[in-house]
Design a protein around this motif. Structure first.
Motif, PDB file in Angstrom:
ATOM      1  N   ASP A  23       0.852  -1.190   0.000  1.00 48.55           N
ATOM      2  CA  ASP A  23       0.000   0.000   0.000  1.00 48.55           C
ATOM      3  C   ASP A  23       0.888   1.240   0.000  1.00 48.55           C
ATOM      4  OD1 ASP A  23      -2.116   1.742   0.167  1.00 48.55           O
ATOM      5  OD2 ASP A  23      -2.364   1.516   2.341  1.00 48.55           O
ATOM      6  N   ILE A  24       1.423   1.562  -1.194  1.00 51.72           N
ATOM      7  CA  ILE A  24       2.256   2.751  -1.319  1.00 51.72           C
ATOM      8  C   ILE A  24       1.506   3.806  -2.116  1.00 51.72           C
ATOM      9  CG2 ILE A  24       4.417   1.454  -1.131  1.00 51.72           C
ATOM     10  CD1 ILE A  24       4.713   1.788  -4.189  1.00 51.72           C
ATOM     11  N   ARG A  48       9.055   9.079   4.515  1.00 56.18           N
ATOM     12  CA  ARG A  48       9.218   8.718   5.919  1.00 56.18           C
ATOM     13  C   ARG A  48       8.553   7.386   6.250  1.00 56.18           C
ATOM     14  NH1 ARG A  48       9.052  12.309  10.795  1.00 56.18           N
ATOM     15  NH2 ARG A  48      10.561  10.683  11.253  1.00 56.18           N
ATOM     16  N   GLN A  49       7.369   7.150   5.708  1.00 57.62           N
ATOM     17  CA  GLN A  49       6.582   5.999   6.111  1.00 57.62           C
ATOM     18  C   GLN A  49       6.869   4.746   5.287  1.00 57.62           C
ATOM     19  OE1 GLN A  49       2.489   7.238   5.989  1.00 57.62           O
ATOM     20  NE2 GLN A  49       2.836   8.983   7.348  1.00 57.62           N
ATOM     21  N   LEU A 267      15.649  10.087   9.400  1.00 57.73           N
ATOM     22  CA  LEU A 267      14.309  10.620   9.184  1.00 57.73           C
ATOM     23  C   LEU A 267      13.598   9.944   8.013  1.00 57.73           C
ATOM     24  CD1 LEU A 267      14.626  14.488   9.652  1.00 57.73           C
ATOM     25  CD2 LEU A 267      13.265  12.913  11.021  1.00 57.73           C
ATOM     26  N   LEU A 268      14.353   9.660   6.946  1.00 57.95           N
ATOM     27  CA  LEU A 268      13.760   9.086   5.743  1.00 57.95           C
ATOM     28  C   LEU A 268      14.077   7.596   5.676  1.00 57.95           C
ATOM     29  CD1 LEU A 268      14.540  11.915   3.167  1.00 57.95           C
ATOM     30  CD2 LEU A 268      12.656  11.716   4.797  1.00 57.95           C
ATOM     31  N   ARG A 269      13.175   6.835   5.097  1.00 55.87           N
ATOM     32  CA  ARG A 269      13.263   5.367   5.132  1.00 55.87           C
ATOM     33  C   ARG A 269      13.906   4.798   3.876  1.00 55.87           C
ATOM     34  NH1 ARG A 269       8.477   2.532   7.643  1.00 55.87           N
ATOM     35  NH2 ARG A 269       9.907   2.869   9.395  1.00 55.87           N
ATOM     36  N   SER A 270      14.893   3.927   4.082  1.00 59.79           N
ATOM     37  CA  SER A 270      15.466   3.099   3.020  1.00 59.79           C
ATOM     38  C   SER A 270      14.936   1.689   3.248  1.00 59.79           C
ATOM     39  CB  SER A 270      17.000   3.131   3.085  1.00 59.79           C
ATOM     40  OG  SER A 270      17.566   2.312   2.087  1.00 59.79           O
ATOM     41  N   THR A 345      15.554  -2.852   6.514  1.00 57.46           N
ATOM     42  CA  THR A 345      14.975  -1.530   6.392  1.00 57.46           C
ATOM     43  C   THR A 345      15.588  -0.599   7.427  1.00 57.46           C
ATOM     44  OG1 THR A 345      12.895  -2.324   5.470  1.00 57.46           O
ATOM     45  CG2 THR A 345      12.811  -0.225   6.637  1.00 57.46           C
ATOM     46  N   ARG A 346      15.875   0.636   7.010  1.00 51.38           N
ATOM     47  CA  ARG A 346      16.543   1.577   7.906  1.00 51.38           C
ATOM     48  C   ARG A 346      15.809   2.906   7.896  1.00 51.38           C
ATOM     49  NH1 ARG A 346      21.265   3.179   6.141  1.00 51.38           N
ATOM     50  NH2 ARG A 346      22.314   3.220   8.153  1.00 51.38           N
ATOM     51  N   GLY A 347      15.680   3.533   9.064  1.00 48.85           N
ATOM     52  CA  GLY A 347      15.135   4.867   9.177  1.00 48.85           C
ATOM     53  C   GLY A 347      13.619   4.930   8.985  1.00 48.85           C
ATOM     54  N   GLY A 348      13.100   6.134   8.977  1.00 53.24           N
ATOM     55  CA  GLY A 348      11.680   6.363   8.763  1.00 53.24           C
ATOM     56  C   GLY A 348      10.866   6.280  10.047  1.00 53.24           C
ATOM     57  N   GLU A 349       9.569   6.469   9.867  1.00 53.94           N
ATOM     58  CA  GLU A 349       8.653   6.430  11.014  1.00 53.94           C
ATOM     59  C   GLU A 349       8.314   4.994  11.367  1.00 53.94           C
ATOM     60  OE1 GLU A 349       6.230  10.593  10.684  1.00 53.94           O
ATOM     61  OE2 GLU A 349       5.379   8.833   9.697  1.00 53.94           O
TER      62      GLU A 349
END
Length: 349
Positions: A23-24, A48-49, A267-270, A345-349
Motif C-alpha cells: 500500500d504505497i 518517511r513511512q 528521518l527518511l526510510r530506506s 529496512t533503515r530509518g523512517g517512522e
C-alpha cells in the motif's frame, strides 16, 4: 517501459486477496512541478513511512519525455542483455570495487542461500556524459550513447525536483540535496538494465535478486511486470510478509537510498526490497527493468547534514562519520558480501 505500448504486451497483474500488494502512494509529477503544497507533503510523508512511491509522469512535459526515453532504453536493454554470453563476459564488473559493466546471473547469494537469477548491465553516468575517459561497452550501448545521455538528463531533472521538495520539509536551503549529486560532478550514479528469464514453476524457482536496500541517495525505476517486493518495517524476513509492488502504466517507481537515510539522521526510510518471479500469468515472461540510481558526488561524506531545525544533530559523545560516500558504500557492500551485515529496512517512522 511504463507506457501502454509495453503494458499491452503482457498479461495484467493478477488481482485477488492471495496476492499481497504493498500500500504505497501514487504521487503526481505535474502537481509537484506546479508547487502543490499538499502533494509536496504527501511526498515527504511517503519518504518517511514507506521509502517507496509511484510517480505518475503523465501531463508533464519532462515526465512525458522521460517515458519516451524509457521506451528507447528498454529496446537497448533487450539488445544488450541478449548478446552471447562470451560477448557479455568481456565486460564483466568486479564487485565491490567496481560495479560498472556486466554481472551475469548466478554469482550472488540470495535470502534462501541459492544463487541469484538476474543479468545486470550497469552504465556509469560519468562514462555516458563524457566527464571521465569512456569505458568500453558492448556495441548496442556505444551506438546509442546519445539516447542514454537524454535518458539521464531527463531523469535527473525529475530527481532534482523531488529532492528540492525534500529540502523544504527538511528545513534545508533550496538546492542542498540536488547540489550533492549534480550532473557535472563525478559520482557513481548509474543507469542499470536488468533482465530475469522466466523460471520453472517448481522447487527450482529462485529469488531473482536478494533482499537489499539501495546504497545511494534515490532511485528511479521502470518495470512492466510484477516481481518487485518490499518488506514492511518490523516484519520478519519470511515469504508471507513480502508485499508486491504493482507496476502502473505511466508511472516510475521512486525509492529512498541509504545515503539519504544517513544524511537525515534516519528521518527518511530506506526500505528492504527484493525481486522474485512475477505473479500469475506474468510468470511466463522474462522480467525487464531499468533503474537510474543516484549516488552522491565523490567528495561528499556520509556525515549528517547540518543546518535547519528538522534533522537532529548527533548526540553528545557520538562520533561523526567522515568517510566519503564511495568509501562507505564499498565498506557496506563488502560487509554484506562477506555475511557480516544483514540488509534491513533503515530509518523512517
Amino acid at each position: 517501459m511504463s507506457t501502454s505500448k509495453y503494458f499491452a504486451q503482457y498479461p495484467s497483474f493478477p488481482s485477488g486477496s492471495s496476492i499481497p500488494i504493498a500500500d504505497i502512494p501514487t504521487l503526481y509529477l505535474a502537481k509537484l512541478q506546479a508547487g502543490s503544497d499538499e502533494e509536496s507533503l504527501r511526498l515527504y510523508e511517503a519518504c518517511r513511512q514507506h521509502g517507496f512511491m509511484l510517480l505518475d509522469l503523465r501531463n508533464s512535459v519532462q515526465g512525458e519525455a522521460l517515458l519516451e526515453d524509457g521506451e528507447r532504453m528498454f529496446a537497448l536493454l533487450e539488445a544488450t542483455l541478449t548478446l552471447g554470453q562470451d560477448t557479455l563476459n568481456r565486460y564483466a564488473c568486479d564487485p565491490p570495487r567496481d560495479l560498472m559493466g556486466y554481472k551475469r546471473a548466478g554469482v550472488l547469494k540470495t535470502d534462501d542461500g541459492k544463487n541469484d537469477a538476474i543479468d545486470v548491465y550497469t552504465l556509469g553516468q560519468d562514462d555516458i556524459l563524457g566527464t571521465v575517459p569512456p569505458r568500453e561497452n558492448p556495441e548496442p550501448i556505444e551506438s546509442h550513447r546519445g539516447q542514454c545521455q537524454k535518458f539521464i538528463a531527463h531523469a535527473h531533472v525529475i530527481v532534482a525536483s523531488i529532492l528540492n521538495h525534500l529540502d523544504k520539509h527538511l528545513d534545508l536551503p533550496q538546492g542542498t540535496l540536488a547540489g550533492l549529486c549534480a550532473l557535472e560532478k563525478p559520482s557513481a550514479t548509474a543507469m542499470r538494465m536488468l533482465l530475469s528469464p522466466a523460471q520453472p514453476a517448481d522447487d527450482d524457482r529462485r529469488i531473482n535478486f536478494g533482499g537489499h536496500t539501495d546504497i545511494g541517495i534515490i532511485t528511479l525505476l521502470f518495470n512492466i511486470v510484477g516481481g518487485l517486493q518490499i518488506l514492511p518495517a518490523g516484519a520478519n524476513n519470511i515469504d508471507v510478509n513480502w508485499h508486491y509492488i504493482q507496476p502502473e502504466e505511466g508511472c516510475a517507481l521512486i525509492n529512498i537510498g541509504d545515503t539519504l537515510t544517513e544524511w537525515t539522521g534516519g528521518l527518511l526510510r530506506s526500505c528492504l526490497h527484493r525481486v522474485i518471479s512475477p505473479p500469475g500469468d506474468q510468470a511466463q515472461f522474462a522480467r525487464r527493468s531499468l533503474a537510474y540510481l543516484v549516488r552522491a558526488e565523490k567528495n561528499a561524506t556520509v556525515q549528517r547534514i547540518k543546518g535547519g531545525h528538522v534533522i537532529t544533530p548527533l548526540g553528545e559523545g557520538a562520533e561523526e562519520d567522515t568517510r566519503t560516500v564511495d568509501a562507505w558504500a564499498t565498506w557496506r557492500a563488502r560487509q554484506i558480501m562477506n555475511g557480516e551485515l544483514k540488509p534491513q529496512t533503515r530509518g523512517g517512522e
